[in-house]
Design an enzyme around this catalytic site. Sequence first.
Site, PDB file in Angstrom:
ATOM      1  N   HIS A 308       0.855  -1.188   0.000  1.00  0.00           N
ATOM      2  CA  HIS A 308       0.000   0.000   0.000  1.00  0.00           C
ATOM      3  C   HIS A 308       0.884   1.228   0.000  1.00  0.00           C
ATOM      4  O   HIS A 308       1.938   1.229   0.632  1.00  0.00           O
ATOM      5  CB  HIS A 308      -0.902   0.011   1.249  1.00  0.00           C
ATOM      6  CG  HIS A 308      -2.049   0.940   1.114  1.00  0.00           C
ATOM      7  ND1 HIS A 308      -1.930   2.290   1.372  1.00  0.00           N
ATOM      8  CD2 HIS A 308      -3.321   0.730   0.714  1.00  0.00           C
ATOM      9  CE1 HIS A 308      -3.096   2.854   1.142  1.00  0.00           C
ATOM     10  NE2 HIS A 308      -3.958   1.945   0.742  1.00  0.00           N
ATOM     11  N   ASP A 365      -7.925  -5.317   0.233  1.00  0.00           N
ATOM     12  CA  ASP A 365      -8.507  -6.128  -0.834  1.00  0.00           C
ATOM     13  C   ASP A 365      -8.062  -7.570  -0.833  1.00  0.00           C
ATOM     14  O   ASP A 365      -8.550  -8.363  -1.633  1.00  0.00           O
ATOM     15  CB  ASP A 365      -8.203  -5.485  -2.191  1.00  0.00           C
ATOM     16  CG  ASP A 365      -9.078  -4.284  -2.395  1.00  0.00           C
ATOM     17  OD1 ASP A 365     -10.224  -4.330  -1.924  1.00  0.00           O
ATOM     18  OD2 ASP A 365      -8.621  -3.301  -2.995  1.00  0.00           O
TER      19      ASP A 365
HETATM   20  N1  ACO Z   1       4.036  -7.617  -4.959  1.00  0.00           N
HETATM   21  C1  ACO Z   1       5.372  -7.651  -5.153  1.00  0.00           C
HETATM   22  N2  ACO Z   1       6.187  -6.574  -5.006  1.00  0.00           N
HETATM   23  C2  ACO Z   1       5.614  -5.425  -4.650  1.00  0.00           C
HETATM   24  C3  ACO Z   1       4.227  -5.299  -4.425  1.00  0.00           C
HETATM   25  C4  ACO Z   1       3.431  -6.459  -4.588  1.00  0.00           C
HETATM   26  N3  ACO Z   1       2.114  -6.415  -4.387  1.00  0.00           N
HETATM   27  N4  ACO Z   1       3.940  -4.040  -4.083  1.00  0.00           N
HETATM   28  C5  ACO Z   1       5.100  -3.363  -4.090  1.00  0.00           C
HETATM   29  N5  ACO Z   1       6.107  -4.203  -4.430  1.00  0.00           N
HETATM   30  C6  ACO Z   1       7.537  -3.864  -4.466  1.00  0.00           C
HETATM   31  C7  ACO Z   1       7.881  -3.064  -5.718  1.00  0.00           C
HETATM   32  O1  ACO Z   1       8.277  -3.918  -6.786  1.00  0.00           O
HETATM   33  C8  ACO Z   1       9.017  -2.206  -5.216  1.00  0.00           C
HETATM   34  O2  ACO Z   1      10.183  -3.018  -5.149  1.00  0.00           O
HETATM   35  P1  ACO Z   1      11.637  -2.343  -5.399  1.00  0.00           P
HETATM   36  O3  ACO Z   1      11.813  -1.325  -4.309  1.00  0.00           O
HETATM   37  O4  ACO Z   1      12.583  -3.488  -5.325  1.00  0.00           O
HETATM   38  O5  ACO Z   1      11.570  -1.725  -6.769  1.00  0.00           O
HETATM   39  C9  ACO Z   1       8.622  -1.890  -3.776  1.00  0.00           C
HETATM   40  O6  ACO Z   1       7.788  -3.001  -3.369  1.00  0.00           O
HETATM   41  C10 ACO Z   1       7.823  -0.585  -3.631  1.00  0.00           C
HETATM   42  O7  ACO Z   1       6.730  -0.654  -4.523  1.00  0.00           O
HETATM   43  P2  ACO Z   1       6.066   0.617  -5.231  1.00  0.00           P
HETATM   44  O8  ACO Z   1       5.366   0.155  -6.470  1.00  0.00           O
HETATM   45  O9  ACO Z   1       7.076   1.714  -5.335  1.00  0.00           O
HETATM   46  O10 ACO Z   1       5.017   1.022  -4.128  1.00  0.00           O
HETATM   47  P3  ACO Z   1       3.826   2.043  -4.327  1.00  0.00           P
HETATM   48  O11 ACO Z   1       3.585   2.666  -3.008  1.00  0.00           O
HETATM   49  O12 ACO Z   1       4.048   2.940  -5.492  1.00  0.00           O
HETATM   50  O13 ACO Z   1       2.602   1.080  -4.734  1.00  0.00           O
HETATM   51  C11 ACO Z   1       0.751  -0.353  -4.640  1.00  0.00           C
HETATM   52  C12 ACO Z   1       1.605   0.697  -3.897  1.00  0.00           C
HETATM   53  C13 ACO Z   1       0.315   0.181  -6.003  1.00  0.00           C
HETATM   54  C14 ACO Z   1      -0.519  -0.619  -3.837  1.00  0.00           C
HETATM   55  C15 ACO Z   1       1.595  -1.647  -4.796  1.00  0.00           C
HETATM   56  O14 ACO Z   1       1.981  -2.154  -3.534  1.00  0.00           O
HETATM   57  C16 ACO Z   1       0.851  -2.728  -5.599  1.00  0.00           C
HETATM   58  O15 ACO Z   1       0.901  -2.728  -6.839  1.00  0.00           O
HETATM   59  N6  ACO Z   1       0.155  -3.677  -4.895  1.00  0.00           N
HETATM   60  C17 ACO Z   1      -0.622  -4.687  -5.575  1.00  0.00           C
HETATM   61  C18 ACO Z   1      -1.931  -4.085  -6.024  1.00  0.00           C
HETATM   62  C19 ACO Z   1      -2.897  -3.842  -4.880  1.00  0.00           C
HETATM   63  O16 ACO Z   1      -3.108  -4.715  -4.044  1.00  0.00           O
HETATM   64  N7  ACO Z   1      -3.496  -2.641  -4.874  1.00  0.00           N
HETATM   65  C20 ACO Z   1      -4.510  -2.282  -3.861  1.00  0.00           C
HETATM   66  C21 ACO Z   1      -4.049  -1.116  -3.048  1.00  0.00           C
HETATM   67  S1  ACO Z   1      -5.200  -0.815  -1.765  1.00  0.00           S
HETATM   68  C22 ACO Z   1      -6.489   0.000  -2.487  1.00  0.00           C
HETATM   69  O17 ACO Z   1      -6.401   0.724  -3.437  1.00  0.00           O
HETATM   70  C23 ACO Z   1      -7.781  -0.230  -1.898  1.00  0.00           C
END
Ligand code: ACO
Length: 430
Positions: A308, A365
């Site tokens: 998140h 979620d």
């Molecule tokens: N699975 C694997 N790796 C992940 C995930 C994941 N779900 N989420 C983040 N990471 C990793 C990224 O690859 C990144 O790794 P790195 O530092 O080695 O490059 C690091 O964690 C940081 O990730 P970001 O994408 O920079 O985090 P951001 O805060 O931008 O994204 C997000 C948050 C979009 C929710 C992300 O965690 C994601 O895509 N999760 C899966 C989708 C999801 O469940 N979304 C629902 C959010 S809650 C809502 O809207 C109700």
Amino acid sequence: MSTPSFSLVNNANGEKIDLPAVGGTLGPVGLDVGKVYDKAGVFTYDPGFSSTCSTKSAITYIDGDAGVLLYRGYPVAQLAEHCSFIEVAYLILNGELPNAAELEAFDQSIRKHTMINESLKGFFSGFRYDAHPMAMLTGVVGSLSAFYHDTTNNKDPRHREIFAHRMIAKIPTIAAAAYKRHVGQPFMYPQNHLDYCSNLLHMMFAVPAEPYHVNPVAAKALDILFILHADHEQNASTSTVRMAGSTGTNPYAAIAAGIAALWGPSHGGANEAVLNMLDEIGDVKHVQGFMDKVKDKQSGVRLMGFGHRVYKNFDPRATIIREQCHKVLKALNVNDPQLELAMKLEEIALNDDYFKARKLYPNVDFYSGIIYKALGIPVNMFTPMFAIARTVGWVAHWAEMISDPAMRIARPRQVYTGAPERSVSPLAQR
Ligand code: ACO
């Protein structure tokens, strides 16, 4: 504690620009960078808005590190335990919990506005049978602006109130109509003697040919899920509603913009993506192989329902939903192998260095889809369910913004990376 003070120093000429601190009641102060361009000729740069407040707001507070979520100061877990969704909607809109008379009046007003204009119903048959319900929701909510233009003076509090009640009341009817279009069944009119969530279940699952009895366990589970999804401060869809609304556009059109933003898999579409992911994994014996793929950056695969932008500890909503998930499945006597799969994924992820190092925890979620599935709600209706609940937050944020005399159109700047100015050569010379 003294108010922190910050300034920017231009290293070229030593000129100092003070950045006044904008304080609230909880959480970090914001630094007012509004004059930086005027004074120094530079912009601030923060793609994804990780450190940027777009507004002041008195609606919702999140402390992502501590796993705190408050609506109007009340912890979400207490609201889920003691209140109904309609009570929480009143709170989010009005700032205070209602007394019995206020709740009764609000509830009655919402019940009175559940019907949609008959000609609006016709819009659904214009969609192909396989249209995604979120596509229908976006289109039909946008088109409300063509039907309810009797209350478009955004500056009139009564007009704003009527809009809020209409929007909250009609969104379940519209979502249920989208579902009925999808499954090819007749539209079911709302039954205003039913409470908000029972009415939604009735509109989705009843058919004119036989009686339908709402399962109170299902209605209660939905009510709690809706409370947990009702608002989440300046998330992508709410910021979209605010941005669209800041132009003074019709508020139904601004809500349609929010619905469009919610649809994406990084936001509200994640609940649908979680179930698709569990389907794809199929069996507990494939979990480890899937996790290896998630950790391999080349694969582009993410563990949906994990991570998140704001919660870097745990999502307080996920804890409640996890508990609810077990309760609901037990009460409805559902034995879902996907729940076992989800628990295995969660267990591995919570103990894995990749997830620990990046502070990735289950979000709201991860479990909500399993509950929706147990209630008989199909996967492509998961995000519309989220939209119904979040409508309360969108409407409240829109109203908060519109009633602020200091509101200005939201107009971010950019760092331009394109070609420098050049001359056009006529077609024959290119
Ligand atoms: N699975 C694997 N790796 C992940 C995930 C994941 N779900 N989420 C983040 N990471 C990793 C990224 O690859 C990144 O790794 P790195 O530092 O080695 O490059 C690091 O964690 C940081 O990730 P970001 O994408 O920079 O985090 P951001 O805060 O931008 O994204 C997000 C948050 C979009 C929710 C992300 O965690 C994601 O895509 N999760 C899966 C989708 C999801 O469940 N979304 C629902 C959010 S809650 C809502 O809207 C109700």
